[in-house]
Structure formats: C-alpha cells, structure tokens
Design a protein around this motif. Structure first.
Motif, PDB file in Angstrom:
ATOM      1  N   SER A  17     -20.807  32.551  86.138  1.00 38.82           N
ATOM      2  CA  SER A  17     -19.405  32.556  85.709  1.00 38.82           C
ATOM      3  C   SER A  17     -19.193  33.320  84.403  1.00 38.82           C
ATOM      4  CB  SER A  17     -18.900  31.115  85.544  1.00 38.82           C
ATOM      5  OG  SER A  17     -19.715  30.429  84.617  1.00 38.82           O
ATOM      6  N   ALA A  18     -20.265  33.509  83.631  1.00 40.64           N
ATOM      7  CA  ALA A  18     -20.167  34.282  82.391  1.00 40.64           C
ATOM      8  C   ALA A  18     -20.514  35.761  82.611  1.00 40.64           C
ATOM      9  CB  ALA A  18     -21.097  33.681  81.331  1.00 40.64           C
ATOM     10  N   LYS A  19     -20.557  36.150  83.896  1.00 41.20           N
ATOM     11  CA  LYS A  19     -20.848  37.537  84.283  1.00 41.20           C
ATOM     12  C   LYS A  19     -22.253  37.982  83.862  1.00 41.20           C
ATOM     13  CE  LYS A  19     -16.115  39.263  84.653  1.00 41.20           C
ATOM     14  NZ  LYS A  19     -15.398  38.026  84.383  1.00 41.20           N
ATOM     15  N   ARG A  20     -23.190  37.048  83.918  1.00 43.69           N
ATOM     16  CA  ARG A  20     -24.588  37.379  83.646  1.00 43.69           C
ATOM     17  C   ARG A  20     -25.340  37.447  84.965  1.00 43.69           C
ATOM     18  NH1 ARG A  20     -25.217  32.520  79.376  1.00 43.69           N
ATOM     19  NH2 ARG A  20     -24.662  31.530  81.354  1.00 43.69           N
TER      20      ARG A  20
END
Length: 234
Positions: free
Chosen positions: A145-148
């Motif tokens: 969800s944190a684009k990692r």
C-alpha cells in the motif's frame, strides 16, 4: 452440441473513462461499443440465446438497441446487481432451463475472434471450464500500500485473463450458489469455479481482444476495428 447461452455483462459505470457516458455506450465506428459485442455473438450460428445484463437506468436504451439492430437472439435485457458477480448470477437465472453450456463475456470486449470463442468453448466441453487468456508481456511486481515492491513473480507463469469464459452451465450455477451461501465475492467467474475444486483451463487468445476501459483504449479500438476485427474481417 447442447444448447449454448451467452451472458453479456455491461452493468459497469466505467468511471475510469472519465466521460459522463458509460464506456459501453460510447461510439466505436458508427455504433455503440456494446452493439459491436452483441452483434458478434448474434452472428455465431451456434449461440441459442443471449442474456444482456446492464445498469438499471440503461434497460430501456438497450431494449431499443435490441430492436433497432435486429438482435433477435437477445431474449432478456436485465438490470444488473451491485457487483459483477450479482449481475452474472441474474443472467444465469434467466437462461433457458435446457441450456447446457454458457459463455460469460464483457460487454466492452467487442474484438474477440470467432476462432478463439470456439477454442474456448471446445476446451470447456472437454474439461467443464475454460477461459481465454494471453501471456503477460510486462514484468509484474507485487507492491504494498506504500508503493514498495514486495516481490517479482516469474513472468512465464502469469497470464492476463480475458473473456469469454466458458463453462458447463450446471457447474457455473453451482459455483455461484456456493459463493452466495458463503458470502464470497470473486474477481471473475473462473475464481468461483476454482473455489469449489474444479480445474479451469486456459486457452490462448490474442492481444486484440482488449477491454475498453480508459480513454487511451479508444484510438486503439478504432484502429482494431478498421484494420483487424471489423465486420468485414470477422
């Protein structure tokens, strides 16, 4: 052969298109996208009936299409449910009782080839369940969800699933009934069938069978219509 029914699902609002009009009613060539899709199945001799599931506000408009474009195989124009799965279930309930096989297809995929429709149906008749798909071209990443980036699956095992999806009707009805009982919502019909223990087989289609969902798809769709899959090419 057994009787073949087709459920065309076109109840989506299409918010990604960014237009006031839902994507399935946008003009492609001289006709709405949805009409191209309906005509494709209307013109397949082996199809006995077509059930069209649309948004509640669009039933009247689509009933008009059925009449004005002489879509004689469309036996029902139904209002869809809250989710795609609900819409498909309504379509299943409307099919004639002696139907043996069913194809479920997206209303915004007007370019599936007849050959691939038959390939998919043929595989379903051997194995009870089959879907059209194409190998993924891009590298796919699993992202949180944190684009990692979390992982990179092997591209060779990844396929982009299309429609139609073809099933023995009794099997798909059972899968939908079980999902309803268990309050389970899947992303496609194949997932519901997988869930009750039936193996679903993939049939390779092609990259022209696009789902028209964003503005970028429209020029590409016009090109496919003119050069690859227009009525004269079918």
């Amino acid at each position: 052969m057994g009787k073949l029914g087709v459920i065309i699902v076109a109840a989506g609002k299409g918010s990604r298109m960014g237009t006031a009009e839902s994507k399935q009613y946008l003009q492609l060539g001289q006709k709405p996208i949805l009409v191209h899709t309906l005509q494709l199945f209307q013109n397949i001799h082996e199809v006995n009936e077509i059930i069209l599931v649309v948004g509640g506000n669009d039933v009247e408009r689509c009933t008009g299409y059925v009449q004005s474009f002489a879509l004689s195989k469309v036996t029902h124009v139904l209002a869809g449910g809250a989710e795609r799965q609900d819409s498909v279930r309504r379509g299943l309930e409307a099919l004639e009782q002696d139907t043996d096989w069913v194809l479920v297809h997206d209303g915004v995929r007007p370019f599936v080839s007849r050959e691939h429709v038959f390939d998919c149906l043929s595989k379903a008749k051997e194995q009870d369940a089959a879907v059209l798909a194409v190998p993924v071209k891009d590298t796919i990443k699993v992202v949180d969800s944190a684009k990692r980036i979390q992982s990179t699956p092997d591209r060779r095992s990844l396929w982009a699933i299309q429609t139609p999806q073809a099933f023995r009707l009794s099997l798909l009805r059972e899968a939908h009934q079980r999902a309803l009982q268990d309050d389970f919502m899947g992303t496609d019909d194949a997932m519901l069938v997988e869930r009750i223990g039936t193996t679903v087989h993939v049939v390779e289609g092609d990259y022209y069978n696009i789902k028209i969902t964003t503005p970028e798809d429209l020029p590409w769709a016009e090109w496919i219509l003119q050069n690859v899959r227009g009525e004269e090419q079918q």
